[in-house]
Design a protein around this motif. Structure first.
Motif, PDB file in Angstrom:
ATOM      1  N   ALA A  15      10.664  21.019  -6.106  1.00 40.58           N
ATOM      2  CA  ALA A  15      11.293  20.001  -6.942  1.00 40.58           C
ATOM      3  C   ALA A  15      12.682  20.521  -7.276  1.00 40.58           C
ATOM      4  N   THR A  16      13.610  19.612  -7.393  1.00 37.03           N
ATOM      5  CA  THR A  16      14.976  20.000  -7.716  1.00 37.03           C
ATOM      6  C   THR A  16      15.423  19.236  -8.947  1.00 37.03           C
ATOM      7  N   ILE A  17      15.955  19.973  -9.909  1.00 34.90           N
ATOM      8  CA  ILE A  17      16.493  19.342 -11.109  1.00 34.90           C
ATOM      9  C   ILE A  17      18.014  19.270 -10.934  1.00 34.90           C
ATOM     10  N   TYR A  18      18.521  18.053 -11.048  1.00 25.07           N
ATOM     11  CA  TYR A  18      19.958  17.805 -11.004  1.00 25.07           C
ATOM     12  C   TYR A  18      20.394  17.430 -12.410  1.00 25.07           C
ATOM     13  N   GLN A  19      21.678  17.223 -12.615  1.00 21.89           N
ATOM     14  CA  GLN A  19      22.174  16.943 -13.957  1.00 21.89           C
ATOM     15  C   GLN A  19      21.737  15.581 -14.481  1.00 21.89           C
ATOM     16  N   ILE A  87      17.362  14.602 -18.844  1.00 26.26           N
ATOM     17  CA  ILE A  87      17.498  15.881 -18.135  1.00 26.26           C
ATOM     18  C   ILE A  87      18.192  16.913 -19.016  1.00 26.26           C
ATOM     19  N   SER A  88      19.176  16.495 -19.770  1.00 23.84           N
ATOM     20  CA  SER A  88      19.847  17.417 -20.691  1.00 23.84           C
ATOM     21  C   SER A  88      18.862  17.967 -21.720  1.00 23.84           C
ATOM     22  N   GLN A  89      18.007  17.106 -22.242  1.00 22.70           N
ATOM     23  CA  GLN A  89      17.005  17.527 -23.217  1.00 22.70           C
ATOM     24  C   GLN A  89      15.984  18.466 -22.566  1.00 22.70           C
ATOM     25  N   ILE A  90      15.510  18.115 -21.385  1.00 22.01           N
ATOM     26  CA  ILE A  90      14.549  18.955 -20.664  1.00 22.01           C
ATOM     27  C   ILE A  90      15.142  20.329 -20.383  1.00 22.01           C
ATOM     28  N   ALA A  91      16.370  20.367 -19.884  1.00 20.50           N
ATOM     29  CA  ALA A  91      17.016  21.632 -19.531  1.00 20.50           C
ATOM     30  C   ALA A  91      17.164  22.547 -20.745  1.00 20.50           C
ATOM     31  N   SER A  92      17.489  21.969 -21.896  1.00 20.11           N
ATOM     32  CA  SER A  92      17.652  22.814 -23.081  1.00 20.11           C
ATOM     33  C   SER A  92      16.307  23.372 -23.554  1.00 20.11           C
ATOM     34  N   ILE A  93      15.250  22.588 -23.429  1.00 22.74           N
ATOM     35  CA  ILE A  93      13.932  23.053 -23.886  1.00 22.74           C
ATOM     36  C   ILE A  93      13.354  24.118 -22.963  1.00 22.74           C
ATOM     37  N   ILE A  94      13.570  23.952 -21.636  1.00 19.09           N
ATOM     38  CA  ILE A  94      12.996  24.931 -20.703  1.00 19.09           C
ATOM     39  C   ILE A  94      13.993  26.030 -20.329  1.00 19.09           C
ATOM     40  N   HIS A  95      15.085  26.086 -21.034  1.00 21.76           N
ATOM     41  CA  HIS A  95      16.037  27.193 -20.915  1.00 21.76           C
ATOM     42  C   HIS A  95      16.635  27.359 -19.516  1.00 21.76           C
ATOM     43  N   VAL A  96      17.111  26.264 -18.918  1.00 18.59           N
ATOM     44  CA  VAL A  96      17.785  26.382 -17.627  1.00 18.59           C
ATOM     45  C   VAL A  96      19.159  25.740 -17.712  1.00 18.59           C
ATOM     46  N   GLY A 102      22.297  21.419  -8.150  1.00 18.39           N
ATOM     47  CA  GLY A 102      20.890  21.340  -8.524  1.00 18.39           C
ATOM     48  C   GLY A 102      20.221  22.699  -8.553  1.00 18.39           C
ATOM     49  N   LEU A 103      19.054  22.724  -9.148  1.00 12.80           N
ATOM     50  CA  LEU A 103      18.271  23.946  -9.266  1.00 12.80           C
ATOM     51  C   LEU A 103      16.880  23.669  -8.720  1.00 12.80           C
ATOM     52  N   ARG A 104      16.493  24.424  -7.712  1.00 12.31           N
ATOM     53  CA  ARG A 104      15.205  24.212  -7.056  1.00 12.31           C
ATOM     54  C   ARG A 104      14.102  24.992  -7.746  1.00 12.31           C
ATOM     55  N   GLY A 105      12.932  24.366  -7.835  1.00 11.15           N
ATOM     56  CA  GLY A 105      11.773  25.002  -8.442  1.00 11.15           C
ATOM     57  C   GLY A 105      10.534  24.824  -7.584  1.00 11.15           C
ATOM     58  N   ILE A 106       9.477  25.490  -7.993  1.00 17.78           N
ATOM     59  CA  ILE A 106       8.192  25.433  -7.300  1.00 17.78           C
ATOM     60  C   ILE A 106       7.334  24.384  -7.990  1.00 17.78           C
ATOM     61  N   GLU A 113      -5.175  19.330 -15.489  1.00 14.17           N
ATOM     62  CA  GLU A 113      -4.273  18.526 -16.317  1.00 14.17           C
ATOM     63  C   GLU A 113      -3.921  17.191 -15.670  1.00 14.17           C
ATOM     64  N   ASN A 114      -4.324  17.005 -14.403  1.00  9.25           N
ATOM     65  CA  ASN A 114      -3.963  15.819 -13.624  1.00  9.25           C
ATOM     66  C   ASN A 114      -2.449  15.599 -13.688  1.00  9.25           C
ATOM     67  N   SER A 115      -1.722  16.675 -13.409  1.00 11.18           N
ATOM     68  CA  SER A 115      -0.270  16.662 -13.548  1.00 11.18           C
ATOM     69  C   SER A 115       0.393  17.476 -12.452  1.00 11.18           C
ATOM     70  N   LEU A 116       1.634  17.094 -12.174  1.00 15.83           N
ATOM     71  CA  LEU A 116       2.470  17.895 -11.301  1.00 15.83           C
ATOM     72  C   LEU A 116       3.145  18.946 -12.177  1.00 15.83           C
ATOM     73  N   VAL A 117       3.024  20.183 -11.824  1.00 14.99           N
ATOM     74  CA  VAL A 117       3.598  21.291 -12.590  1.00 14.99           C
ATOM     75  C   VAL A 117       4.805  21.807 -11.841  1.00 14.99           C
ATOM     76  N   ILE A 118       5.955  21.839 -12.521  1.00 13.80           N
ATOM     77  CA  ILE A 118       7.192  22.309 -11.897  1.00 13.80           C
ATOM     78  C   ILE A 118       7.693  23.509 -12.688  1.00 13.80           C
ATOM     79  N   CYS A 119       7.900  24.609 -11.971  1.00  8.36           N
ATOM     80  CA  CYS A 119       8.371  25.837 -12.601  1.00  8.36           C
ATOM     81  C   CYS A 119       9.735  26.205 -12.014  1.00  8.36           C
ATOM     82  N   PHE A 120      10.722  26.276 -12.853  1.00 12.20           N
ATOM     83  CA  PHE A 120      12.063  26.689 -12.424  1.00 12.20           C
ATOM     84  C   PHE A 120      12.250  28.154 -12.782  1.00 12.20           C
TER      85      PHE A 120
END
Length: 124
Positions: A15-19, A87-96, A102-106, A113-120
């Protein structure tokens, strides 16, 4: 010789997080087909994002606050969601810090949890 068989369920994706959005690869697109929105959960201790897909019935359920649900765009080869504010809120909470490229994650599917888990930032 011991053979370990792998399956699509056991594999990891990216997964990639962009701005202004987060995009996942096609690995887990099938988990979001026929879903209406996602709940976004954040674990600030492990800097991990959880995306829980919601069906239309779940989306209409009052137990999920509408402010926590985010619409997403699904294509054959990717799923994308978010906007600059999310995305700005997410980035500040997960410290990236998100570079323009962009920033690629696993990403992995969490059956419990029936969820997609993304770790940056690597395996956590």
């Amino acid at each position: 010789m011991s053979v370990k068989w792998i399956s699509k369920i056991d594999t990891t994706g990216t997964a990639t997080i962009y701005q202004n959005y987060i995009q996942t690869n096609k690995q887990f697109v099938d988990k979001f087909i026929d879903k209406y929105s996602v709940l976004v959960g954040l674990d600030d201790e492990t800097d991990t994002i959880y995306l829980k897909p919601l069906s239309l019935d779940e989306d209409n359920d009052v137990k999920y606050q509408s402010s926590l649900k985010i619409k997403f765009n699904i294509q054959k080869s990717f799923m994308r969601f978010g906007n600059t504010k999310n995305i700005s809120q997410i980035a500040s909470i997960i410290h990236v810090e998100i570079p323009k490229a962009g920033l690629r994650g696993i990403s992995k599917w969490d059956e419990k949890e029936n969820s997609l888990v993304i770790c940056f930032g690597g395996e956590k």
